[in-house]
Design an enzyme around this catalytic site. Structure first.
Site, PDB file in Angstrom:
ATOM      1  N   GLN A   1      27.063  25.149  32.006  1.00 56.29           N
ATOM      2  CA  GLN A   1      25.812  24.391  31.874  1.00 56.29           C
ATOM      3  C   GLN A   1      25.350  23.774  33.194  1.00 56.29           C
ATOM      4  O   GLN A   1      24.187  23.388  33.314  1.00 56.29           O
ATOM      5  CB  GLN A   1      25.965  23.282  30.822  1.00 56.29           C
TER       6      GLN A   1
ATOM      7  N   GLY B   1      30.048  16.636  24.978  1.00 59.55           N
ATOM      8  CA  GLY B   1      30.731  17.801  25.519  1.00 59.55           C
ATOM      9  C   GLY B   1      29.869  18.467  26.573  1.00 59.55           C
ATOM     10  O   GLY B   1      28.637  18.416  26.491  1.00 59.55           O
TER      11      GLY B   1
ATOM     12  N   HIS C   1      31.828  24.911  20.169  1.00 55.46           N
ATOM     13  CA  HIS C   1      30.509  24.913  20.821  1.00 55.46           C
ATOM     14  C   HIS C   1      30.657  25.075  22.336  1.00 55.46           C
ATOM     15  O   HIS C   1      29.941  25.879  22.952  1.00 55.46           O
ATOM     16  CB  HIS C   1      29.793  23.593  20.468  1.00 55.46           C
ATOM     17  N   GLU C   2      31.596  24.325  22.923  1.00 56.92           N
ATOM     18  CA  GLU C   2      31.757  24.365  24.389  1.00 56.92           C
ATOM     19  C   GLU C   2      32.391  25.672  24.857  1.00 56.92           C
ATOM     20  O   GLU C   2      32.007  26.213  25.905  1.00 56.92           O
ATOM     21  CB  GLU C   2      32.580  23.164  24.872  1.00 56.92           C
TER      22      GLU C   2
ATOM     23  N   CYS D   1      22.706  20.000  22.053  1.00 55.27           N
ATOM     24  CA  CYS D   1      23.270  20.566  23.288  1.00 55.27           C
ATOM     25  C   CYS D   1      22.468  19.994  24.443  1.00 55.27           C
ATOM     26  O   CYS D   1      21.237  19.935  24.371  1.00 55.27           O
ATOM     27  CB  CYS D   1      23.148  22.093  23.259  1.00 55.27           C
ATOM     28  N   LEU D   2      23.168  19.579  25.495  1.00 54.92           N
ATOM     29  CA  LEU D   2      22.459  19.042  26.658  1.00 54.92           C
ATOM     30  C   LEU D   2      21.564  20.106  27.303  1.00 54.92           C
ATOM     31  O   LEU D   2      20.623  19.759  28.015  1.00 54.92           O
ATOM     32  CB  LEU D   2      23.458  18.472  27.671  1.00 54.92           C
TER      33      LEU D   2
ATOM     34  N   HIS E   1      29.868  28.316  25.269  1.00 55.22           N
ATOM     35  CA  HIS E   1      29.129  28.283  26.542  1.00 55.22           C
ATOM     36  C   HIS E   1      29.804  29.159  27.596  1.00 55.22           C
ATOM     37  O   HIS E   1      29.130  29.785  28.420  1.00 55.22           O
ATOM     38  CB  HIS E   1      29.054  26.844  27.084  1.00 55.22           C
TER      39      HIS E   1
HETATM   40  C1  QAP Z   1      27.881  19.699  21.666  1.00 52.10           C
HETATM   41  O1  QAP Z   1      26.300  18.321  22.713  1.00 52.10           O
HETATM   42  C2  QAP Z   1      27.885  19.227  20.234  1.00 52.10           C
HETATM   43  O2  QAP Z   1      19.275  16.958  22.648  1.00 52.10           O
HETATM   44  C3  QAP Z   1      27.678  18.637  22.688  1.00 52.10           C
HETATM   45  O3  QAP Z   1      18.347  14.784  23.886  1.00 52.10           O
HETATM   46  C4  QAP Z   1      26.907  18.348  19.747  1.00 52.10           C
HETATM   47  O4  QAP Z   1      26.638  16.441  23.848  1.00 52.10           O
HETATM   48  C5  QAP Z   1      28.835  19.678  19.377  1.00 52.10           C
HETATM   49  C6  QAP Z   1      22.428  15.511  23.755  1.00 52.10           C
HETATM   50  C7  QAP Z   1      26.932  17.935  18.424  1.00 52.10           C
HETATM   51  C8  QAP Z   1      28.858  19.256  18.064  1.00 52.10           C
HETATM   52  C9  QAP Z   1      27.924  18.372  17.578  1.00 52.10           C
HETATM   53  C10 QAP Z   1      21.518  16.375  23.182  1.00 52.10           C
HETATM   54  C11 QAP Z   1      21.956  14.386  24.398  1.00 52.10           C
HETATM   55  C12 QAP Z   1      23.864  15.767  23.742  1.00 52.10           C
HETATM   56  C13 QAP Z   1      20.159  16.114  23.230  1.00 52.10           C
HETATM   57  C14 QAP Z   1      25.865  17.167  23.293  1.00 52.10           C
HETATM   58  C15 QAP Z   1      19.693  14.973  23.878  1.00 52.10           C
HETATM   59  C16 QAP Z   1      20.591  14.108  24.458  1.00 52.10           C
HETATM   60  C17 QAP Z   1      24.421  16.908  23.239  1.00 52.10           C
HETATM   61 CO    CO Z   2      26.059  22.808  24.505  1.00 52.07          CO
END
Ligand code: QAP
Ligand code: CO
Length: 168
Positions: A51, A46, A134-135, A92-93, A138
């Site tokens: 972001q 997401g 979550h999104e 989270c990215l 943001h």
């Molecule tokens: C939000 O997050 C989310 O730390 C989206 O090193 C995540 O895409 C909602 C990511 C999990 C619910 C459950 C994070 C990639 C990606 C990192 C993401 C990383 C590489 C996070």
């Molecule tokens: Co995020």
């Protein structure tokens, strides 16, 4: 298409409140394509416009195994259908390298528009429900680390700031 730079916590621009999208034009389509390219390129599920320092109510999600189910939400709003909490390990990215358990309502109904401006609704559960919440957070300047204890959040901030100093 372009891969955009992702802002990282504690960048104050992640705290801005996004404005509703009012114009459904080519610029919006390009933004959405770039959000997908940036998200897929970073192995995310997401990504919200906030972001990438675009403060408009737009976000993209793909929680599918094969990364073949892109979802677009413009001007999303949701209501809670089942307030029972579900826990997921969230990342989270904008908070790279950190994952923590967050509890959120387990079923929601989202109303949003697509890139053409057509209104739609859908119910979401499981990981998709968590990811949408979550999104959407943001878009109002909220991050998953805000749900953690102050101590945990400060530790994450300290470590990320150290990383950022190295690469600056
Ligand atoms: C939000 O997050 C989310 O730390 C989206 O090193 C995540 O895409 C909602 C990511 C999990 C619910 C459950 C994070 C990639 C990606 C990192 C993401 C990383 C590489 C996070
Ligand atoms: Co995020």
């Amino acid at each position: 298409m372009a891969i955009l730079q992702i802002l990282e916590f504690p960048d104050p621009r992640l705290r801005k409140v996004a404005a509703p999208v009012t114009v459904f034009d080519e610029n919006l389509k390009v933004l959405i394509e770039d959000l997908f390219e940036t998200m897929y390129g970073a192995e995310g599920i997401g990504l919200a416009a906030t972001q990438v320092n675009v403060h408009q109510r737009a976000l993209v999600i793909d929680v599918s195994e094969n990364k073949d189910s892109p979802l677009v939400f413009i001007n999303p709003e949701y209501e809670v259908i089942d307030a029972e909490l579900a826990e997921y390990d969230e990342g989270c990215l904008s908070v790279p390298g950190f994952y923590e358990t967050v509890a959120r309502p387990r079923i929601i109904r989202v109303s949003a528009q697509d890139t053409q401006g057509n209104q739609f609704q859908r119910e979401a559960g499981e990981l998709l429900a968590t990811c949408i919440q979550h999104e959407v957070d943001h878009l109002v300047g909220k991050l998953f680390v805000d749900y953690l204890s102050t101590l945990k959040r400060q530790r994450i901030r300290y470590k990320l700031q150290k990383e950022q100093q190295k690469s600056a």
